[in-house]
Scaffold this motif. Sequence first.
Motif, mmCIF file in Angstrom:
data_model
loop_
_atom_site.group_PDB
_atom_site.id
_atom_site.type_symbol
_atom_site.label_atom_id
_atom_site.label_comp_id
_atom_site.label_asym_id
_atom_site.label_seq_id
_atom_site.Cartn_x
_atom_site.Cartn_y
_atom_site.Cartn_z
ATOM 1 N N MET A 1 0.845 -1.185 0.000
ATOM 2 C CA MET A 1 0.000 0.000 0.000
ATOM 3 C C MET A 1 0.889 1.246 0.000
ATOM 4 N N LEU A 2 0.578 2.208 -0.863
ATOM 5 C CA LEU A 2 1.343 3.442 -0.958
ATOM 6 C C LEU A 2 1.021 4.344 0.233
ATOM 7 N N ARG A 3 2.064 4.691 0.996
ATOM 8 C CA ARG A 3 1.869 5.528 2.178
ATOM 9 C C ARG A 3 2.259 6.979 1.920
ATOM 10 N N HIS A 4 3.452 7.175 1.376
ATOM 11 C CA HIS A 4 3.941 8.538 1.182
ATOM 12 C C HIS A 4 4.524 8.686 -0.217
ATOM 13 N N LEU A 5 4.353 9.889 -0.751
ATOM 14 C CA LEU A 5 4.947 10.241 -2.030
ATOM 15 C C LEU A 5 5.569 11.622 -1.875
ATOM 16 N N ASP A 6 6.869 11.688 -2.072
ATOM 17 C CA ASP A 6 7.625 12.943 -1.916
ATOM 18 C C ASP A 6 8.223 13.294 -3.272
ATOM 19 N N ILE A 7 7.814 14.461 -3.819
ATOM 20 C CA ILE A 7 8.255 14.867 -5.160
ATOM 21 C C ILE A 7 9.000 16.196 -5.043
ATOM 22 N N ARG A 8 10.178 16.256 -5.644
ATOM 23 C CA ARG A 8 10.961 17.500 -5.628
ATOM 24 C C ARG A 8 11.444 17.829 -7.036
ATOM 25 N N ASP A 9 11.160 19.046 -7.458
ATOM 26 C CA ASP A 9 11.694 19.599 -8.709
ATOM 27 C C ASP A 9 11.375 18.728 -9.915
ATOM 28 N N PHE A 20 -0.854 9.174 1.575
ATOM 29 C CA PHE A 20 -2.069 8.498 1.146
ATOM 30 C C PHE A 20 -2.560 7.541 2.227
ATOM 31 N N GLN A 21 -3.851 7.164 2.090
ATOM 32 C CA GLN A 21 -4.507 6.344 3.107
ATOM 33 C C GLN A 21 -5.121 5.106 2.454
ATOM 34 N N PRO A 22 -5.476 4.111 3.264
ATOM 35 C CA PRO A 22 -6.239 2.983 2.705
ATOM 36 C C PRO A 22 -7.602 3.467 2.216
#
Length: 549
Positions: A1-9, A20-22
Motif C-alpha cells: 500500500m502506498l503511504r507517502h509520495l515525496d516529489i521534488r523539482d 495516502f490512506q487505505p
Amino acid sequence: MLRHLDIRDMLIIDRLELAFQPGLNVLTGETGAGKSILLDSLGFVLGWRGRADLVRTGAVQGEVVAEFDLPDGHPALAVLQEAGLPATDELILRRINTPEGRKTAWVNDRRVSGEVLRALSDVLVELHGQQDDKGLLDPKNHREMLDEFGGLHRLRADVATAWTTKRTAAKALSVAEQRLAAMREEEDFLRHAVAELTKLAPEPGEEAELDAKRRLMQAAEKMREDLAQAIAALGVNGAEGAMSDASRWLDGVVEHAEGRLELPMAALERALVELGEAQAGIASFAERLEFDPSELEMAEERLFALRGLARKHNVLADDLAGLAETLGDRLAALDGGEAEIAGLMRARDAANATYAEAAEKLTAARATAALKLDKAMGAELAPLKMDRAVFETRRDEAPAGPDGTDTITFTVATNPGAPSGPLNRIASGGELSRFLLALKVCLTSGQTGLTMIFDEIDRGVGGATADAVGRRLAALAEGGQVLVVTHSPQVAALGAHHWRVAKSVEKGVTFSRVDPLSDAERVDEVARMVAGDTITEAARDAARELLKR
C-alpha cells in the motif's frame, strides 16, 4: 500500500509531500492543474518508461521518493529477495533524474536498476485508464487474466512442465535419428574396419616387441658364431682349463707359502665362479637364438600388418587397440540404434499423451472459469447501468504451446441483438470505461496489497452512471487502496480521502500543489465540480447531498 509520495523539482512541482490512506483516495482539480504530472512522477519512481523531460526548469535534479507498507506474504518481498535486497515490511523507492536524462534509483538505500523497479512496480501499483495501460484491451493478455481469475496456476504449471517434457522427448528422438542416419552412412566402413581389427587383434606395445624380436632373429646367425667362439674361449680348452690348471699348480705350493697365497687363491676361486656364471649366461642367450626360420617370417608379416593398418587409419600402431574399441562401440550403437529409436518413440508418445491430458484439463478449467467470469461481469455491469450489455469470454483453438491449446478473447455486445466483438472496437468511450472498471473489479477480487490507480476512468459518463462508477470504485477500495483522478462530482463525493490539485503562478513561475481537503473544503471542491468556476449556494447544497451518501 502506498503511504507517502515525496516529489521534488519535477516539471511544475517544486516540493510536494503526500500521505495516502487505505480506501478510496480521490484527486480532483482543473484540467492542466498537474494531476498527470503527479502520475508521471509516481511512474518515474516505479521505473515506468515515460516522458524524459521531467526535471523542473533550473533545477539541478528531480527526485521522487515513494514509501510502501508490505504485509506478510506480499509478492514484492519475493522480488526483493531475488534481487538480493533487504526485505522488510517497509519499502522505500527513491529515484533521481538530471536535466541530461541520467537516472539513478535506490531501493531501501541500495542502488538498483530500472528493471528491479519495474519488477517491483508490477506487484505494487496498477495504473488504469481509458487508454488501458495494463493491457485489459489486448487479447494477448486475456488468457493469463482468465487463468489468474480462475486460480489455474497449478494447471498452467502442469501444462508448461508437460510441454517441456514433450519438447525434450521430441528433440532427443530427432537427435538419435540423425545420429543413426549418420552412422548408417558409414556402416560398410565400420563393419569392414571392425572385422579387420578384430581379426588382427592388435595389442598396445606389440609393435616395439615384434620389431626387437625381428632384429634379434635377423642378427642371430652371426651372433651364434661369435657366441660359439666365446664359449670355446671360456671353456675347458680355454680360460676355464687354464684357470683350473693354475689352481692345481698353486695347491702344490700353498702349504710352503706360509699364508702368502691365501688371497690370490681366494681371488682365483671367485674368478672361477664368475667365469661359470658368464658361461651359463652366454649359453642361455645362445639357446634363445635357436628358432624355427618360419618364426622370422611370421614376425615380419605381423609387424608389416600392424604398420599397414596403422597407416590406413592414420594412427600409431599402439593406438590400434583403442581404435578397435571405439569403432566397435560405434558399430554396437548402430546395431542397437533401432531399439534406441523405438524406446525414444515410446517416450515421445507418452510425453505427447501427458501434454494432451494436461492441456485438456486446463481447457476444461478455463471453460469453467470463463462461465464464472461472464456471470461475475453480468453482476458488475448491472449496477453500472449496462444491464442490457453482454460480456462473453470466448475460447478458440490455438497451436499447442507451453500455455495450452486455447486463445481467450474478452468480447462484448452493448445491446441485445447487436453483434459481439472485442472491447475496444465495440464499446464507446463511456461504455468502455464501465466495461474496464467491471472487468477490473472481477479480475482483482481477492487480491491484496495492490494499489490501483484509475486515471479519469469515469470520463464520458455522468449522473446516475457516474454515481454507479463511483460506488464500484469505493467497493473495489474496501480492504485495499484505490487512487482515482476524476472530474466527476459523483465519484469525488464517494472518496474516503480527498486531495485537490491546483496550479498557481509566483513571480512568473508556475507551480502545482496538492492539498488534502477538510470536510468544508470538500464541499466547495465538489460544488466547483458541479457548477464550474462560480460556486453558488445551490451548488454547495448539491455537493452536501452528494457527500452525505
